[in-house]
Design a protein around this motif. Structure first.
Motif, short mmCIF file in Angstrom:
data_model
loop_
_atom_site.label_atom_id
_atom_site.label_comp_id
_atom_site.label_asym_id
_atom_site.label_seq_id
_atom_site.Cartn_x
_atom_site.Cartn_y
_atom_site.Cartn_z
N ASN A 139 3.61 -6.29 5.64
CA ASN A 139 3.97 -7.39 4.78
C ASN A 139 5.30 -7.99 5.26
OD1 ASN A 139 4.11 -9.14 2.49
ND2 ASN A 139 3.15 -7.59 1.21
N PHE A 140 5.89 -8.84 4.46
CA PHE A 140 7.14 -9.53 4.76
C PHE A 140 8.28 -8.53 4.85
CE2 PHE A 140 10.56 -12.57 4.04
CZ PHE A 140 10.09 -13.71 4.66
N ALA A 166 6.18 -17.11 -6.49
CA ALA A 166 5.27 -16.10 -5.97
C ALA A 166 5.94 -14.73 -5.84
CB ALA A 166 4.73 -16.53 -4.61
N HIS A 167 5.12 -13.70 -5.90
CA HIS A 167 5.56 -12.34 -5.68
C HIS A 167 5.34 -11.94 -4.22
CE1 HIS A 167 5.30 -12.22 -10.06
NE2 HIS A 167 5.94 -11.07 -10.04
N THR A 168 6.15 -11.00 -3.74
CA THR A 168 5.99 -10.44 -2.40
C THR A 168 6.26 -8.94 -2.47
OG1 THR A 168 6.70 -12.49 -1.32
CG2 THR A 168 6.77 -10.48 0.00
N ALA A 169 5.39 -8.16 -1.85
CA ALA A 169 5.58 -6.70 -1.78
C ALA A 169 6.30 -6.38 -0.47
CB ALA A 169 4.24 -5.98 -1.87
N PHE A 170 7.59 -6.67 -0.46
CA PHE A 170 8.40 -6.53 0.75
C PHE A 170 8.33 -5.11 1.33
CE2 PHE A 170 10.37 -9.86 -1.79
CZ PHE A 170 10.64 -10.84 -0.86
N TYR A 250 5.37 -19.40 4.39
CA TYR A 250 5.61 -19.59 2.95
C TYR A 250 4.44 -20.24 2.23
CZ TYR A 250 10.00 -17.47 3.67
OH TYR A 250 10.95 -16.52 3.97
N ARG A 251 3.55 -20.86 2.98
CA ARG A 251 2.28 -21.30 2.38
C ARG A 251 1.49 -20.06 1.96
NH1 ARG A 251 0.25 -23.79 6.50
NH2 ARG A 251 1.44 -25.68 6.08
N ILE A 252 1.46 -19.06 2.84
CA ILE A 252 0.78 -17.81 2.53
C ILE A 252 1.44 -17.11 1.34
CG2 ILE A 252 0.30 -15.48 3.42
CD1 ILE A 252 -0.06 -16.78 6.20
N VAL A 253 2.77 -17.10 1.33
CA VAL A 253 3.49 -16.47 0.22
C VAL A 253 3.14 -17.15 -1.11
CG1 VAL A 253 5.78 -16.11 -0.79
CG2 VAL A 253 5.40 -15.63 1.64
#
Length: 288
Positions: A139-140, A166-170, A250-253
């Motif tokens: 992931n990011f 949006a959420h991200t599972a860094f 960031y489109r994906i995010v």
């Protein structure tokens, strides 16, 4: 047992992989452009205890020497390389000719559904060649906030990214290193693909909140639109290719593709993924 050649060894992920492998007792060959300095052209150092060797994706004449005594390869795509057909794919072919018995490729999350990415082309080639591969699809990176976006956080107390709410599972790159070390040194990982995420899913407002608490000052999340973000990058001299990659990321995010946490790191290494708070504490000095 031969050595492990780690490409990108002076970068964020490559260095983490080399660190974990040296800690595991493996002989690591750190691939760098300038082995005489023990690092890359900018003087970034490699993992102590590893052997620096010259390696350039665009210089096939030096590959044979780099592969001497090597039987495993950690392969990543440097951000500056877009045309993998002329760089990474020939490296894979040479590695297989050399008798490499395991290639661990740093891919990207969701690559199996995104056929236009260079990572997809590399995965496809490894499968086509029936190579002994393992794909790591992270992931990011948390480290993006302490490297690429560090200056705005440090100097302006602001995160300026078009992720909306949006959420991200860094994921911490150090955890990728720990996973790679296990994959290289344990049986059962050939022909496997692992999606690697952190165990928390955070919005950038929440990230800003954690940084505020750790740094002792208010960090804000600006929420620019995609066009506003691209305009700022262009005004600061970013290349069209870099802007295009940022737009894609960031489109994906915003589509929440990166939102889902998992326990893959815990399952593969036996210890939990690093929390963002712990990462912020560990790297606090970089934003001060």
């Amino acid at each position: 047992m031969g050595s492990i050649l780690v490409t990108g060894a002076s970068g964020t992920v490559g260095r983490a992989v080399a660190d974990a492998l040296v800690a595991a007792g493996e002989h690591v060959v750190s691939a760098v452009r300038d082995p005489a300095s023990g690092g890359d052209a900018s003087g970034v150092s490699i993992t102590p205890g590893s052997e620096a060797r010259g390696f350039d994706f665009s210089g096939p004449s030096g590959w044979a020497k780099a592969f001497t005594g090597v039987d495993r390869l950690f392969l990543l795509r440097p951000p500056a390389i877009a045309n993998v057909e002329e760089t990474l794919l020939p490296v894979i072919d040479r590695a297989l000719e050399h008798g490499i018995r395991h290639i661990v490729f740093l891919s990207m999350q969701g690559v199996q559904f995104n056929t236009m990415t260079p990572h997809h082309a590399v995965e496809r080639h490894l499968k086509k060649r029936k190579a002994p591969y393992t794909f790591l699809r992270p992931n990011f990176f948390m480290q993006n906030l302490s490297t690429v976006y560090r200056d705005e956080i440090r100097d302006d107390s602001e995160i300026y990214l078009p992720a909306a709410g949006a959420h991200t599972a860094f994921i911490d790159a150090r955890d990728i290193g720990r996973v790679a070390a296990r994959v290289f040194t344990e049986p059962g990982h050939l022909s496997k693909a692992y999606t690697l995420s952190g165990e928390q899913s955070l919005t950038y407002d929440q990230v800003a909140g954690v940084l505020s608490e750790v740094l002792g000052r208010r960090i804000t999340y600006a929420r620019p639109t995609a066009s506003e973000y691209s305009a700022r990058l262009a005004a600061r001299g970013a290349t069209a290719d870099f802007i295009a990659v940022q737009q894609m990321i960031y489109r994906i995010v915003r589509l929440q593709v990166s939102a889902f946490p998992n326990r893959a790191i815990r399952k593969l290494t036996g210890t939990p993924a690093t929390s963002f708070r712990q990462f912020a504490i560990d790297h606090q000095a970089l934003w001060e």
